[in-house]
Motif scaffolding. Structure first.
Motif, PDB file in Angstrom:
ATOM      1  N   ASN A  22      19.731   8.327   8.624  1.00 43.31           N
ATOM      2  CA  ASN A  22      18.662   7.595   7.941  1.00 43.31           C
ATOM      3  C   ASN A  22      17.465   8.503   7.689  1.00 43.31           C
ATOM      4  N   PHE A  23      17.200   9.394   8.619  1.00 45.64           N
ATOM      5  CA  PHE A  23      16.125  10.365   8.444  1.00 45.64           C
ATOM      6  C   PHE A  23      16.364  11.193   7.183  1.00 45.64           C
ATOM      7  N   PHE A  24      17.592  11.696   7.024  1.00 44.89           N
ATOM      8  CA  PHE A  24      17.911  12.517   5.851  1.00 44.89           C
ATOM      9  C   PHE A  24      17.795  11.737   4.549  1.00 44.89           C
ATOM     10  N   GLU A  25      18.060  10.452   4.608  1.00 46.31           N
ATOM     11  CA  GLU A  25      17.968   9.617   3.416  1.00 46.31           C
ATOM     12  C   GLU A  25      16.523   9.441   2.945  1.00 46.31           C
ATOM     13  N   ASN A  26      15.572   9.665   3.827  1.00 50.56           N
ATOM     14  CA  ASN A  26      14.172   9.403   3.510  1.00 50.56           C
ATOM     15  C   ASN A  26      13.273  10.630   3.475  1.00 50.56           C
ATOM     16  N   VAL A  27      13.652  11.705   4.122  1.00 48.42           N
ATOM     17  CA  VAL A  27      12.730  12.826   4.321  1.00 48.42           C
ATOM     18  C   VAL A  27      12.332  13.514   3.019  1.00 48.42           C
ATOM     19  N   THR A  28      13.228  13.632   2.071  1.00 48.22           N
ATOM     20  CA  THR A  28      12.879  14.324   0.827  1.00 48.22           C
ATOM     21  C   THR A  28      11.820  13.550   0.055  1.00 48.22           C
ATOM     22  N   SER A  29      12.040  12.254  -0.145  1.00 48.63           N
ATOM     23  CA  SER A  29      11.063  11.434  -0.866  1.00 48.63           C
ATOM     24  C   SER A  29       9.732  11.407  -0.130  1.00 48.63           C
ATOM     25  N   PHE A  30       9.800  11.285   1.199  1.00 48.84           N
ATOM     26  CA  PHE A  30       8.567  11.292   1.986  1.00 48.84           C
ATOM     27  C   PHE A  30       7.799  12.590   1.780  1.00 48.84           C
ATOM     28  N   SER A  31       8.480  13.714   1.942  1.00 49.82           N
ATOM     29  CA  SER A  31       7.803  15.014   1.865  1.00 49.82           C
ATOM     30  C   SER A  31       7.167  15.248   0.506  1.00 49.82           C
ATOM     31  N   VAL A  32       7.894  14.931  -0.551  1.00 45.40           N
ATOM     32  CA  VAL A  32       7.339  15.115  -1.896  1.00 45.40           C
ATOM     33  C   VAL A  32       6.108  14.241  -2.080  1.00 45.40           C
ATOM     34  N   ALA A  33       6.204  12.967  -1.737  1.00 43.66           N
ATOM     35  CA  ALA A  33       5.066  12.059  -1.902  1.00 43.66           C
ATOM     36  C   ALA A  33       3.876  12.512  -1.057  1.00 43.66           C
ATOM     37  N   ALA A  34       4.129  12.948   0.174  1.00 48.70           N
ATOM     38  CA  ALA A  34       3.038  13.372   1.050  1.00 48.70           C
ATOM     39  C   ALA A  34       2.396  14.672   0.564  1.00 48.70           C
ATOM     40  N   LEU A  35       3.206  15.598   0.081  1.00 45.29           N
ATOM     41  CA  LEU A  35       2.643  16.856  -0.424  1.00 45.29           C
ATOM     42  C   LEU A  35       1.792  16.619  -1.668  1.00 45.29           C
ATOM     43  N   VAL A  36       2.225  15.735  -2.523  1.00 44.32           N
ATOM     44  CA  VAL A  36       1.444  15.415  -3.723  1.00 44.32           C
ATOM     45  C   VAL A  36       0.213  14.600  -3.347  1.00 44.32           C
ATOM     46  N   GLY A  37       0.398  13.539  -2.598  1.00 36.96           N
ATOM     47  CA  GLY A  37      -0.725  12.689  -2.203  1.00 36.96           C
ATOM     48  C   GLY A  37      -1.741  13.419  -1.345  1.00 36.96           C
ATOM     49  N   GLY A  38      -1.267  14.400  -0.593  1.00 36.22           N
ATOM     50  CA  GLY A  38      -2.147  15.173   0.265  1.00 36.22           C
ATOM     51  C   GLY A  38      -3.149  16.029  -0.487  1.00 36.22           C
ATOM     52  N   LEU A  39      -2.902  16.260  -1.754  1.00 39.88           N
ATOM     53  CA  LEU A  39      -3.883  17.000  -2.556  1.00 39.88           C
ATOM     54  C   LEU A  39      -5.180  16.218  -2.699  1.00 39.88           C
ATOM     55  N   VAL A  79       3.541   7.400  -0.245  1.00 44.31           N
ATOM     56  CA  VAL A  79       3.783   6.961  -1.625  1.00 44.31           C
ATOM     57  C   VAL A  79       2.484   6.424  -2.228  1.00 44.31           C
ATOM     58  N   GLY A  80       1.743   5.641  -1.448  1.00 41.80           N
ATOM     59  CA  GLY A  80       0.449   5.134  -1.916  1.00 41.80           C
ATOM     60  C   GLY A  80      -0.533   6.251  -2.230  1.00 41.80           C
ATOM     61  N   ALA A  81      -0.543   7.294  -1.414  1.00 41.23           N
ATOM     62  CA  ALA A  81      -1.433   8.439  -1.662  1.00 41.23           C
ATOM     63  C   ALA A  81      -1.042   9.165  -2.951  1.00 41.23           C
ATOM     64  N   ALA A  82       0.248   9.297  -3.196  1.00 36.71           N
ATOM     65  CA  ALA A  82       0.709   9.940  -4.434  1.00 36.71           C
ATOM     66  C   ALA A  82       0.327   9.090  -5.645  1.00 36.71           C
ATOM     67  N   ILE A  83       0.458   7.777  -5.519  1.00 35.31           N
ATOM     68  CA  ILE A  83       0.053   6.875  -6.605  1.00 35.31           C
ATOM     69  C   ILE A  83      -1.447   6.986  -6.838  1.00 35.31           C
ATOM     70  N   SER A  84      -2.219   7.102  -5.768  1.00 31.65           N
ATOM     71  CA  SER A  84      -3.669   7.241  -5.887  1.00 31.65           C
ATOM     72  C   SER A  84      -4.032   8.493  -6.676  1.00 31.65           C
ATOM     73  N   LEU A  85      -3.351   9.599  -6.380  1.00 27.75           N
ATOM     74  CA  LEU A  85      -3.598  10.835  -7.121  1.00 27.75           C
ATOM     75  C   LEU A  85      -3.214  10.669  -8.581  1.00 27.75           C
ATOM     76  N   ALA A  86      -2.042  10.081  -8.810  1.00 24.10           N
ATOM     77  CA  ALA A  86      -1.598   9.885 -10.204  1.00 24.10           C
ATOM     78  C   ALA A  86      -2.566   9.010 -10.968  1.00 24.10           C
ATOM     79  N   SER A 125      -5.741   8.614 -10.449  1.00 23.71           N
ATOM     80  CA  SER A 125      -6.956   9.393 -10.704  1.00 23.71           C
ATOM     81  C   SER A 125      -6.743  10.360 -11.871  1.00 23.71           C
ATOM     82  N   MET A 126      -5.607  11.006 -11.895  1.00 24.93           N
ATOM     83  CA  MET A 126      -5.318  11.960 -12.969  1.00 24.93           C
ATOM     84  C   MET A 126      -5.210  11.257 -14.334  1.00 24.93           C
TER      85      MET A 126
END
Length: 151
Positions: free
Chosen positions: A69-86, A137-144, A146-147
């Protein structure tokens, strides 16, 4: 319209908690699966134990399923967090901790055969993983937003 991205100084926390943290969690969880392979006699290359062939198939499969289950979620999580973290570096760093710790707790709960399989993964705190996931995911949406000048 063209954007230039300025990476905040605090972004290092995002990298540590949303990339390094999940890697450490995965290694730990993989070790748990390795121990379960020995304990329940499920050799490689079998990803899962076969019911009626392996005596403790359900016990092993619950451990393995928690890790899968971790593998099923980690990629989407990491991408969203890296983008939202900006835009939200501290918030995404906290989401990274919640996701990593929650993933381990999810596996611990899922592995507990004394608990009903439907709720076991959440009985030991595994639900905090979803707070980390959805928050990123919410943080990534927030960045999007704003952009795109939606807000």
């Amino acid at each position: 319209m063209t954007y230039s991205i300025q990476v905040p100084n605090e972004y290092g926390y995002v990298i540590l908690t949303c990339i390094v943290g999940p890697m450490v969690s995965s290694l730990y969880m993989g070790g748990v699966v390795g121990g379960a392979r020995k304990k329940y006699n499920v050799p490689y290359p079998n990803m899962y134990a076969t019911p009626k062939h392996h005596e403790k198939a359900d016990e092993f499969n619950r451990v393995q399923r928690g890790h899968q289950n971790f593998f099923e979620n980690v990629t989407s999580f990491s991408v969203a967090a890296l983008v939202g973290g900006l835009k939200h570096p501290y918030t995404c760093a906290v989401y990274g901790i919640l996701f990593s710790v929650g993933s381990i707790l999810f596996q611990i709960g899922y592995s507990d055969t004394n608990l009903d399989v439907k709720l076991a993964r959440y009985k030991k705190g595994g639900a905090i993983k979803h707070i980390g996931f959805l928050g990123s995911v919410g943080a990534a949406i927030s960045l999007a937003g704003s952009m795109l000048e939606w807000w």
